[in-house]
Design a protein around this motif. Structure first.
Motif, PDB file in Angstrom:
ATOM      1  N   UNK A 241      -8.769  13.511 -13.069  1.00 35.12           N
ATOM      2  CA  UNK A 241      -8.859  12.970 -14.424  1.00 35.12           C
ATOM      3  C   UNK A 241     -10.268  13.016 -15.011  1.00 35.12           C
ATOM      4  N   UNK A 242     -11.190  13.719 -14.356  1.00 35.06           N
ATOM      5  CA  UNK A 242     -12.516  13.879 -14.938  1.00 35.06           C
ATOM      6  C   UNK A 242     -12.446  14.916 -16.063  1.00 35.06           C
ATOM      7  N   UNK A 243     -13.485  15.058 -16.889  1.00 38.19           N
ATOM      8  CA  UNK A 243     -13.414  15.972 -18.034  1.00 38.19           C
ATOM      9  C   UNK A 243     -13.104  17.418 -17.664  1.00 38.19           C
ATOM     10  N   UNK A 244     -13.669  17.913 -16.572  1.00 44.22           N
ATOM     11  CA  UNK A 244     -13.371  19.292 -16.167  1.00 44.22           C
ATOM     12  C   UNK A 244     -11.918  19.415 -15.721  1.00 44.22           C
ATOM     13  N   UNK A 245     -11.437  18.442 -14.958  1.00 41.96           N
ATOM     14  CA  UNK A 245     -10.040  18.464 -14.520  1.00 41.96           C
ATOM     15  C   UNK A 245      -9.095  18.433 -15.717  1.00 41.96           C
ATOM     16  N   UNK A 246      -9.424  17.609 -16.700  1.00 38.56           N
ATOM     17  CA  UNK A 246      -8.575  17.540 -17.893  1.00 38.56           C
ATOM     18  C   UNK A 246      -8.561  18.871 -18.643  1.00 38.56           C
TER      19      UNK A 246
ATOM     20  N   UNK B 142     -15.659  25.382 -13.798  1.00 44.24           N
ATOM     21  CA  UNK B 142     -15.812  24.489 -12.650  1.00 44.24           C
ATOM     22  C   UNK B 142     -17.254  24.407 -12.168  1.00 44.24           C
ATOM     23  N   UNK B 143     -18.053  25.443 -12.435  1.00 46.44           N
ATOM     24  CA  UNK B 143     -19.446  25.430 -11.994  1.00 46.44           C
ATOM     25  C   UNK B 143     -20.395  24.835 -13.030  1.00 46.44           C
ATOM     26  N   UNK B 144     -20.168  25.112 -14.300  1.00 43.76           N
ATOM     27  CA  UNK B 144     -21.098  24.693 -15.346  1.00 43.76           C
ATOM     28  C   UNK B 144     -20.597  23.499 -16.152  1.00 43.76           C
ATOM     29  N   UNK B 145     -19.286  23.285 -16.188  1.00 44.91           N
ATOM     30  CA  UNK B 145     -18.742  22.204 -16.988  1.00 44.91           C
ATOM     31  C   UNK B 145     -18.338  22.685 -18.363  1.00 44.91           C
ATOM     32  N   UNK B 146     -18.411  21.814 -19.335  1.00 46.20           N
ATOM     33  CA  UNK B 146     -17.891  22.073 -20.678  1.00 46.20           C
ATOM     34  C   UNK B 146     -19.053  22.399 -21.619  1.00 46.20           C
ATOM     35  N   UNK B 147     -18.914  23.516 -22.317  1.00 42.95           N
ATOM     36  CA  UNK B 147     -19.965  23.932 -23.248  1.00 42.95           C
ATOM     37  C   UNK B 147     -20.149  22.880 -24.344  1.00 42.95           C
ATOM     38  N   UNK B 148     -21.401  22.624 -24.664  1.00 36.82           N
ATOM     39  CA  UNK B 148     -21.713  21.617 -25.671  1.00 36.82           C
ATOM     40  C   UNK B 148     -21.789  20.211 -25.111  1.00 36.82           C
TER      41      UNK B 148
ATOM     42  N   UNK C 149     -21.074  14.279 -10.378  1.00 43.09           N
ATOM     43  CA  UNK C 149     -19.960  15.208 -10.221  1.00 43.09           C
ATOM     44  C   UNK C 149     -18.617  14.510 -10.427  1.00 43.09           C
ATOM     45  N   UNK C 150     -18.511  13.272  -9.952  1.00 39.39           N
ATOM     46  CA  UNK C 150     -17.272  12.513 -10.117  1.00 39.39           C
ATOM     47  C   UNK C 150     -17.013  12.216 -11.592  1.00 39.39           C
ATOM     48  N   UNK C 151     -18.070  11.858 -12.318  1.00 42.61           N
ATOM     49  CA  UNK C 151     -17.915  11.476 -13.721  1.00 42.61           C
ATOM     50  C   UNK C 151     -17.668  12.676 -14.629  1.00 42.61           C
ATOM     51  N   UNK C 152     -18.364  13.778 -14.352  1.00 39.40           N
ATOM     52  CA  UNK C 152     -18.284  14.946 -15.243  1.00 39.40           C
ATOM     53  C   UNK C 152     -17.283  15.994 -14.777  1.00 39.40           C
TER      54      UNK C 152
ATOM     55  N   UNK D 227     -18.255  18.431 -12.980  1.00 41.05           N
ATOM     56  CA  UNK D 227     -19.057  19.633 -12.725  1.00 41.05           C
ATOM     57  C   UNK D 227     -19.248  19.802 -11.219  1.00 41.05           C
ATOM     58  N   UNK D 228     -18.804  20.938 -10.690  1.00 43.45           N
ATOM     59  CA  UNK D 228     -18.918  21.211  -9.266  1.00 43.45           C
ATOM     60  C   UNK D 228     -17.875  20.539  -8.396  1.00 43.45           C
ATOM     61  N   UNK D 229     -17.111  19.620  -8.956  1.00 47.03           N
ATOM     62  CA  UNK D 229     -16.174  18.826  -8.146  1.00 47.03           C
ATOM     63  C   UNK D 229     -14.987  19.645  -7.669  1.00 47.03           C
ATOM     64  N   UNK D 230     -14.616  20.683  -8.418  1.00 44.98           N
ATOM     65  CA  UNK D 230     -13.430  21.465  -8.072  1.00 44.98           C
ATOM     66  C   UNK D 230     -13.779  22.883  -7.641  1.00 44.98           C
ATOM     67  N   UNK D 231     -15.016  23.043  -7.187  1.00 45.02           N
ATOM     68  CA  UNK D 231     -15.435  24.345  -6.649  1.00 45.02           C
ATOM     69  C   UNK D 231     -14.863  24.535  -5.246  1.00 45.02           C
ATOM     70  N   UNK D 232     -15.144  23.600  -4.373  1.00 48.29           N
ATOM     71  CA  UNK D 232     -14.683  23.652  -2.979  1.00 48.29           C
ATOM     72  C   UNK D 232     -13.376  22.877  -2.858  1.00 48.29           C
ATOM     73  N   UNK D 233     -12.391  23.408  -2.135  1.00 43.31           N
ATOM     74  CA  UNK D 233     -12.393  24.614  -1.302  1.00 43.31           C
ATOM     75  C   UNK D 233     -11.657  25.793  -1.959  1.00 43.31           C
TER      76      UNK D 233
END
Length: 549
Positions: free
Chosen positions: A54-59, A372-378, A405-408, A410-416
């Protein structure tokens, strides 16, 4: 009649649209928002905390694909989750089983992906390129059951070294030579003599963390890293013959434990090393009174952030190329190549295997890798003159907030999941990950730059033998190989035995060390660990042959 013709026309049109969408084999911009929402259960053996999707990248991932992951994890470091699944016959939709993947393959609990890759894996084939053969299971069963976990094109720009020591220690002592275990020991002893108390509490010379699985990191691994062996997990692999040996049967692996035994007897080793929990260990690190550790940064990063936030930068750690003595060559920068092996699998219980595969294939796309590596543009980055840039305030958050990483996301869904790797340049000319030599140096603390300058270095990797000088591993990394279940059970038994045996031998009387070590060797042989040695050797040789076909 006109209504019938119109009805048929609409059906044909819809079928054509559906066919086009299906043939794309990817979610992509043209299909975003058209996919019916679906939730996949995902068991992640590496997850050590709850991971709500439910973080921004996951959404954003869900917006683009319709997929939500419900992440399951082992509880309290439990290593029985996969065997329990096998016993019950109940599996999640997708799974990261680490070294237990062999058990699932043998039980038919995961499906081969070859046909899906061939027909609908365009992004996946693009990501792996000519390395896709390294995903194959074995010479006897050359099908592909896993994708992901490790980057395909990687450069080693960062290292945590063999052992770590506070910058404050190095500065106080005038930045002495730091190559051997004796150099490291003398620095700790000299500093402790000058500063027996730090911030009002007793100084701790060296502290271990062996709470659960962490014992592999600071108790098991250094025994061979200090001898110049590469990271093959619980194995040492002869580079020439490819013969594998369970690491605790390597004669000189005892040297690290003999050193720990002496450090304990002399009051240098943290007396709570074998009893404290991870949060207690992290608190000690954050207090600034632990001079030396044997743990990579990812394992204590929250404590490091606390030190920085408290203005105790000098109490963070330098990453050092320590070996037992100068006869050994440190292998921290060993290039393993792309090793395949571990990865994500789709289980035989998956509610929609094709949809799950589409999701995995989409994760290989440039769109997904950038997200997943950089997050959301802007939000997490901006683009200036074609270059992706992390704004200063965002970078500060990344450096100082342990939950960034938990909040944003960013990087949280890189591994595995599948990764292109930090050397990959995307279609815009940017690195696909946030890593680059320039960015790494920009993010160094001032105290790190000061220490590096004192040793005539620009980056931490400059202190170590180069990847080029070490060559590329022929076999990848042995810890990714999946032994047959009966032999893997022997290794698990031996590991469980060794965790307790090593604690006892380190805490024992120095004069009893040699006798206790011989008893450990005899016990391992009685357990049949040499059978696992032979099997692992054969697997490695077969894998190298398979890769070279």
């Amino acid at each position: 009649m006109k209504r019938l013709v119109l009805f048929v026309f609409v059906l044909v049109l819809l079928a054509g649209i559906a066919g086009c969408s299906r043939s794309a084999g990817s979610f992509g911009p043209t299909t975003a928002g058209t996919k019916k929402p679906i939730t996949f259960t995902f068991h992640n053996e590496d997850a050590v905390e709850d991971m709500p999707f439910d973080d921004p990248v996951a959404k954003r991932i869900t917006e683009l694909t319709g997929v939500v992951l419900r992440v399951q994890r082992p509880v309290g470091g439990d290593q029985q989750s996969i065997p329990l699944m096998l016993a019950s016959g109940q599996y999640p939709d997708i799974i990261f089983a680490k070294g237990n993947i062999g058990m699932l393959i043998e039980a038919g609990a995961v499906i081969p992906l070859d046909e899906l890759i061939e027909k609908r894996g365009n992004n996946l084939k693009d990501l792996y390129g000519d390395q896709i053969g390294r995903l194959r299971n074995s010479a006897e069963d050359p099908r592909i059951y896993t994708v992901g976990t490790f980057g395909v094109k990687n450069a080693i720009w960062q290292t945590d070294g063999t052992l770590q020591l506070q910058h404050a220690v190095l500065k106080e002592l005038g930045y002495p030579q730091m190559k051997t275990l004796n150099d490291y020991e003398q620095a700790i002893k000299r500093y402790m003599a000058r500063y027996p108390v730090i911030n009002g509490r007793r100084t701790i010379g060296f502290s271990l963390l062996i709470d659960t699985w962490q014992w592999y990191i600071s108790l098991s691994n250094p025994s061979c890293f200090l001898l110049g062996y590469a990271d093959d997990g619980q194995w040492v692999v002869n580079r020439d013959t490819l013969e594998a040996t369970y690491k605790f049967l390597v004669p000189d692996s005892r040297l690290y434990y003999q050193w720990l035994n002496r450090m304990n007897a002399e009051g240098i080793l943290d007396p709570e090393s074998f009893t404290h929990k991870e949060d207690e260990w992290q608190a000690k690190i954050a207090s600034g009174r632990v001079l030396g550790i044997a743990y990579p940064r990812w394992g204590y990063d929250s404590a490091r952030v606390s030190l920085v936030n408290d203005g105790l930068d000098e109490r963070t750690f330098a990453y050092l190329p320590i070996t037992i003595n100068e006869r050994y060559t440190n292998a921290s920068l060993q290039d393993y190549g792309f090793a395949g092996g571990w990865g994500i699998s789709i289980t035989s219980s998956c509610r929609d295997p094709e949809r799950a595969f589409e999701f995995l294939d989409w994760l290989c796309s440039e769109e997904a890798q950038k997200l997943i590596n950089w997050g959301i543009e802007g939000v997490n980055y901006i683009v200036v003159d074609g270059k992706r840039i992390v704004p200063e305030e965002e970078q500060r958050r990344a450096d100082t907030d342990p939950d960034y990483s938990i909040k944003t996301g960013v990087g949280r869904w890189v591994h595995p999941f599948p990764q292109r790797g930090n050397m990959h340049i995307d279609s815009t000319g940017n690195f696909i990950t946030r890593d680059s030599p320039e960015r790494i140096k920009q993010n160094y603390l001032d105290v790190e730059r000061e220490t590096l300058a004192a040793y005539g270095a620009d980056m931490w990797i400059d202190l170590f033998p180069s990847s080029e000088s070490l060559g590329i591993s022929r076999h990848g990394q042995a810890w990714q190989y999946a032994l047959p279940p009966d032999l893997q059970a022997k290794v698990v038994e031996a590991d469980n035995y060794m965790k307790n045996a090593l604690a006892n031998i380190v805490l024992g009387r120095p004069e009893n060390f040699n006798t206790a070590w011989q008893r450990i060797q005899q016990d391992l042989i009685r357990m049949g660990i040499e059978d696992a040695n032979r099997a692992m050797t054969q697997m490695i040789r077969s894998k190298v042959e398979l890769w070279n076909r």
